[in-house]
Design an enzyme around this catalytic site. Sequence first.
Site, short mmCIF file in Angstrom:
data_model
loop_
_atom_site.label_atom_id
_atom_site.label_comp_id
_atom_site.label_asym_id
_atom_site.label_seq_id
_atom_site.Cartn_x
_atom_site.Cartn_y
_atom_site.Cartn_z
N THR A 10 0.86 -1.26 -0.02
CA THR A 10 0.05 -0.05 0.12
C THR A 10 0.78 1.32 -0.08
O THR A 10 2.05 1.10 0.54
CB THR A 10 -1.03 0.05 1.21
OG1 THR A 10 -1.58 1.04 1.48
CG2 THR A 10 -0.24 -0.25 2.51
N TYR B 183 -2.32 -0.01 10.91
CA TYR B 183 -2.53 -0.62 9.61
C TYR B 183 -1.06 -0.31 8.87
O TYR B 183 -0.53 -1.07 8.05
CB TYR B 183 -3.68 0.00 9.04
CG TYR B 183 -3.73 -0.35 7.45
CD1 TYR B 183 -3.88 -1.69 6.94
CD2 TYR B 183 -3.34 0.54 6.42
CE1 TYR B 183 -4.35 -1.99 5.72
CE2 TYR B 183 -3.43 0.24 4.93
CZ TYR B 183 -3.71 -1.02 4.63
OH TYR B 183 -3.92 -1.23 3.30
#
Length: 364
Positions: free
Chosen positions: A131, A174
């Site tokens: 990501t 995250y």
Amino acid sequence: MMRARSQRPILITGGAGFIGTNLADALAAEGRDVLVYDALLRPGVEANLDWLRRRHPARVSAVVADVRDTASLAAAAGEAAAVFHFAAQVAVTTSLVEPTTDFEVNLGATLHLLEALRRRPDPAPLVFASTNKVYGDLADLEFRREGEAYRPVDERLHRHGIGEDRRLDFHTPYGCSKGGADQYVLDYARSFGVPTCVLRMSCIYGPRQMGTEDQGWVAHFLIRALAGEPIAIYGDGYQVRDILHVADAVAAYRAALARIDRVSGRAYNLGGGPANAVSLRQVLDAIRDLVAHPLDLSFHDWRAGDQRYYVSDTRAAAADLGLAPPIPWRTGLGDLARWLGEARGLAPATEQPRRRIAAAVSSA
């Protein structure tokens, strides 16, 4: 006895999810056997798996299990010709509420998967879905607002986007879990010779995306607009992302596997790049044109770790993976609207965007 690699399936963890389903469909369509590994926890993914099985009954099989089930994961990895690792806890908000679960799913399971591959006499290649959050909130960069979008003060950044040489800066649990997994995947190529490649994704959108407030914002906005429901904006809406149609993402993942001998141990930024850099407000304006009625918008505080501007520098990925220019975002948005009409009855079907996307898929 272990089967010859040419006879083994390609394992896709999270294979009933949005990108995994599109990738599985493309691989099965070209005659590859695919093993979907998915816990089927997210709403809608069971329908994706049923769709894959109907389309490719002889090619697609499934293991319904959690990636934290190390025995099941190792068994699936032990017979795989290659692995695409998409299974993850995907929401920043959830990671702030349940950081231990976030760690176990994103980092712990990735390490167990890498270990299962390392223990094989012929480690299968692994392509990992990372990501852009590994670069943090980019708060050190300067931006100014121009019209409906933020623009970097640095003109080189405006022309090319964020490159892979940008320092890593993990924010939120995250960001830490995905960033840690990203680094483990790269190091297993260096330390153990496991063929791996990392794709650090920006915002991917397209058919078979369910779209929630925490994940898949393009689809979420379009679904809410088509249904006449209110849309919540976190931040001021001028934040910019480079959005990429899933057909282009699938082409990139397939190219990374096809060229794994040349790109092993490398990380690439994957997104729409400067050509598809667009603010939330600009996407909402285009959605308003598609649905032909006003949108019910509300604005709320920024969320933790949110970037005011993120655009991928895609030059390295395009060169090393041989990628075609991405599908223009307005064309892709129309394609998503068409699919929502066909699949969920939320809009009338249109044919022109479908032909453009089908051509992109067939040339991948």
